[in-house]
Each structure stands twice: as structure tokens, then as C-alpha cells.
Write an enzyme that holds these catalytic residues in place. Structure first.
Site, short mmCIF file in Angstrom:
data_model
loop_
_atom_site.label_atom_id
_atom_site.label_comp_id
_atom_site.label_asym_id
_atom_site.label_seq_id
_atom_site.Cartn_x
_atom_site.Cartn_y
_atom_site.Cartn_z
CB THR A 145 70.64 37.99 -9.76
OG1 THR A 145 71.76 38.41 -10.53
CG2 THR A 145 70.51 36.47 -9.85
CE LYS A 171 70.67 41.99 -18.04
NZ LYS A 171 70.58 42.73 -16.76
CG ASP A 243 61.39 35.05 -4.59
OD1 ASP A 243 60.28 34.65 -4.22
OD2 ASP A 243 62.43 34.40 -4.47
N GLY A 245 58.60 40.86 -4.53
CA GLY A 245 58.58 41.99 -3.60
C GLY A 245 57.73 41.75 -2.38
CB CYS A 277 62.33 41.51 -1.23
SG CYS A 277 63.20 39.97 -0.91
CD GLU A 371 59.70 45.41 -2.37
OE1 GLU A 371 60.28 44.54 -1.68
OE2 GLU A 371 59.64 45.36 -3.61
#
Length: 471
Positions: A145, A171, A243, A245, A277, A371
Site C-alpha cells: 500500500t 507491506k 492500481d 496511476g 491517483c 502522472e
């Protein structure tokens, strides 16, 4: 929560977690080396057996009880999020409430999403068969995460995994792991067996060792594209959910409520200091309203209060590190050197980077194509919806997009044409409800989050088919 201490001489004992705002130490966590991975995996194997054996009603009860504990301690959670991640207090308070909702939604999945009856008799040759499929746990899931939503994004991985009867090695980002650890402690207090979730605090080498472990059946990762590619290369044969970006575009058409569009885009662009994001990064404005939108958006941007995130009046807090803020400024300077025009911001004070607006940005710049994950917005004038759609779809990844229009046909055309995992009509790109499927198009993601969809990713169907035998 199972906590492990594994310390060879070559690895520092602890990671110091510091405030992005003033650098003060918020706490410390054990810095586990990659050699600790087999111990973590063995603990998770034992947890997987325990989790699988929990009745669905017990999984649901634990998740709902944890939601109640989090809600009852919401002020302490919000304060911790502010301290370790730099989110403003108002934003942190909302994140805590979203975490509560995510846990409750996960409890619902544990109760209801157990499988389906299969209509075997619908097919010729199967008239004498009947049966069903169940949803069974995968086993061990490694959840990695990020720092920008240090509580709710953890809940989005732990909640569905527990609902499905899995064990998790969590983690969290070493920059902001404390909210995650507190959440796991509350799950244990709610009755979850201690080794169902094992927290693994450490750096990239530890994550790589966990990702490549053969016993791990799934990796659930939220983070950057480059790290996602590294995980995919080293994971081996296991499920991947990622996931990776955004670079979200918002299209503003001339028939929309312009004041509402401006207000929504200002909020969508600078939430969490732009470290979001689905935060609005590129705004494509029709030429008929471009000047009016620009004036209003720049005015709204300049009105935001930047500073101490612990103050309720603060709108924009610090970036996660001073290095991150300096990197963003260098990207903006590069765009300016290539001909972009600065309309507001680009001021750096420690890790505080002022909300920044540019126009006339070259399509070759990183600011357009990548991004940025910072409080930076690009305004771009367009002459038509078709031009806006082409420009919106430029990048290689997109999670969300937004469209402001009062014309239903325009809205539907945009929704069909945008290469995004979610299209928000008359809203900025920065909208997410925790029950909806969440992910991106192209290289934006693998799979979908959102509690039901993550739960289904984290379980596997098992078919039971009964053939009727006549004597």
C-alpha cells in the site's frame, strides 16, 4: 497482528517515521530485511488455515466490530494520518469515515457473496445434473500500500481479503505505516486471529522477496507504474491486482454550470496536495469559456490556504517529502523552459509546494504525459469535444476522467470515448465511492478494486456438480 523482529547486522533496527510538514519523528517501525520473508510467509500459511476455517458470519462480525472501533477512535486515527502523511485534518477525517464504510462493505461481502447455483439443465446433455459454485479463498495475499491514503487503501485490501477467508502479508509504505498498523491492531482487538494479517515493515528489498515467494497466491499493489512493472517481472505465476496511476483529464464544455465546474476542479486538483491517483491534472476547456474558466480557476487556486495540515483551516498540506516537492518543481521548470506559461504557484518552502497552474504546456513534456502526483494543473484550450477526447486519451494510463456538460448526448459520447476506468459526469475526476469498481484503462491497472470486485479477485470459484443416477 503478528509482529516479527529479524535483524542481521547489515540492516538498521528501525525506520523512523517523520512528519512531512516539520520533520518531527512520529514513530518508529521495525525494518525487516528480505531474509525475513520466509518467516513472514510461514506465519501467513498458518494464518491462511485459520482464516479459511472462520465461518462467514464470524468474518463479517470481526469486520463490523473493527469498523465500530475505528469509528469510535476516529479523532485519533485522523490525527495519526495527518502526522505521518501530511494530509490536512479535514481530509484525514473523511478518510477515516471512508475506512469505516469500506470495512462494513467487506462484512456485507462475507455474508452474501458465497457463490451461485449453476443451471446445468439449461444445456443439452446436462439435464440430469445440478449443482453450484462456491467462492473459496486463494490463500496468502501480499498487499502493498502507498502513503497517500494510509488507512482507507489498506482497508480496501484487508477487508475483502478477510471477507474471502485469506491471510495477508501487509507491506505498508515505510513513509506512512502507522495508520495501517493501528488498523491491524483493531482487527485483532475485534477478534481476528493474530496471524491472519502479518505486517511487514521494511524497504523495497523486503517487498521483492515477498512478491517472489512461491507460496503467495496474489499480489495486490497500489503505487507507481515503474514499481508495478518490477513486481510483474518477479512475481511468477500468481494473480496480480494493480492500481498504477492516473493523469486524469477533465473536459469542460460551454453549456455547463461554469461556477460549479471551477469549484469541483479546484477541489479535485489539490486534494491531498495533489498526491492522488485520480486527482485532476489536465483540464481541457472549450474555447468559448476558456478565459472565464481560467480566471475563476486561478482565483480559486490562489485562495487556498497552504500550511500546517493539523489546522482545520488548511486546504493544502505538504508533499510527502522535500525531495518529492523539489522533483515536482523541476518538472514544472522544464515545462516553463519549453514555453509553458505560469498562472499561479510554483513556490517551494520545505515540503510545501504551492498549488500551481500552467497553460500552453508542450505535449512533449512530462507534465502532460506523466502522472505528476502533485498540486499541479495544466489548462488546455480546445475547439471541440472531439479534440478534447483525443487529447484526454493521450497518456498510456488513465484511471478516472471528468466531463462537465448539460448536454446528455455530449456526456454519453464522452463516456463511450474516454479510455478511463471511470467517467464522472458533472464532477471532477476525483470522485470515488468505495463500493464501485475502481481501476484504469491501458496501463492504468490490472483488475479492479472496490470491495465487491476486490473480494471476487481474492477468491476462486469451486464447482460442485451432482449427476442424478437412476437405479
Amino acid at each position: 497482528m503478528t509482529s516479527l523482529r529479524f535483524q542481521p547486522s547489515s540492516t538498521p533496527d528501525f525506520i523512523s517515521v517523520t512528519s512531512p510538514f516539520d520533520g518531527a519523528e512520529v514513530g518508529t517501525v521495525v525494518n525487516l530485511p528480505p531474509e525475513a520473508a520466509p518467516i513472514l510467509v510461514q506465519t501467513a500459511k498458518e494464518g491462511a488455515e485459520m482464516s479459511r476455517g472462520l465461518p462467514r458470519h464470524e468474518r463479517a462480525r470481526i469486520l463490523e466490530a473493527c469498523a465500530g472501533l475505528v469509528e469510535g477512535d476516529r479523532d485519533a486515527f485522523a490525527t495519526l494520518i495527518v502526522a505521518e502523511s501530511g494530509k490536512t485534518l479535514r481530509q484525514a477525517q473523511k478518510e477515516v469515515l471512508r475506512c469505516v464504510n469500506t470495512l462494513k462493505l467487506s462484512a456485507d461481502e462475507a455474508r452474501r457473496n458465497a457463490g451461485e447455483v449453476i443451471p446445468f439443465s439449461s444445456y443439452v446433455g446436462s439435464e440430469n445434473r445440478q449443482g453450484w459454485f462456491t467462492r473459496e479463498p486463494l490463500g496468502i495475499i501480499v498487499a502493498i500500500t502507498p502513503y497517500n491514503d494510509p488507512l482507507n487503501l489498506v482497508a480496501h485490501k484487508l477487508g475483502p481479503a478477510i471477507a474471502g477467508g485469506n491471510a495477508v502479508i501487509l507491506k505498508p509504505s515505510e513513509l506512512a505505516p502507522l495508520s495501517a498498523i493501528k488498523l491491524v491492531n483493531y482487527l485483532t482487538a475485534a477478534g481476528m486471529p493474530s496471524n491472519v494479517v502479518t505486517v511487514a515493515t521494511g524497504g523495497a528489498a523486503l517487498a521483492e522477496a515477498l512478491v517472489s515467494a512461491r507460496e503467495v497466491r496474489m499480489i495486490s499493489f497500489t503505487g507507481g507504474f515503474v514499481t508495478g512493472e518490477k513486481i510483474a517481472r518477479s512475481a511468477g505465476l500468481k494473480k496480480l491486482a494493480m492500481d498504477l496511476g492516473g493523469n486524469a483529464p477533465v473536459i469542460v464544455m460551454p453549456d455547463c454550470d461554469l461556477e460549479d465546474a471551477i469549484e469541483s476542479c479546484v477541489s479535485g486538483a489539490y486534494w491531498a496536495a495533489g498526491q492522488n491517483c485520480i486527482g485532476t491534472q489536465r483540464i481541457l476547456v472549450h474555447e468559448d469559456v476558456y478565459e472565464s474558466f481560467k480566471t475563476g480557476f486561478v482565483s480559486g487556486t490562489r485562495a487556498l490556504k497552504v500550511g500546517d495540515p493539523s489546522q482545520l483551516s488548511t486546504d493544502v498540506g505538504p508533499m510527502i517529502t522535500m525531495r518529492s516537492a523539489e522533483k515536482v518543481r523541476s518538472i514544472v521548470v522544464d515545462a516553463l523552459e519549453r514555453g509553458a506559461k505560469l498562472l499561479a504557484g510554483n513556490e517551494l518552502k520545505g515540503s510545501l509546494y504551492s498549488p500551481t497552474v500552467l497553460e500552453d504546456v508542450s505535449f512533449e513534456c512530462d507534465l502532460w504525459n506523466q502522472e505528476i502526483f502533485a498540486p499541479v494543473v495544466v489548462l488546455q484550450k480546445v475547439t471541440s469535444l472531439n479534440e478534447a477526447l483525443v487529447l484526454a486519451n493521450d497518456p498510456d494510463y488513465m484511471l478516472h476522467a471528468g466531463v462537465f456538460t448539460n448536454d446528455l448526448q455530449v456526456a454519453l459520447k464522452a463516456a463511450a470515448s474516454l479510455d478511463a476506468g471511470g467517467v464522472m459526469i458533472n464532477d471532477s475526476s476525483d470522485y470515488r465511492f468505495d463500493a464501485m469498481p475502481f481501476g484504469g484503462f491501458k496501463y492504468g491497472s490490472l483488475g479492479r478494486e472496490g470491495v465487491r470486485f476486490a473480494y471476487e479477485d481474492m477468491t476462486q470459484p469451486k464447482v460442485v456438480c451432482i449427476r442424478k443416477v437412476t437405479a
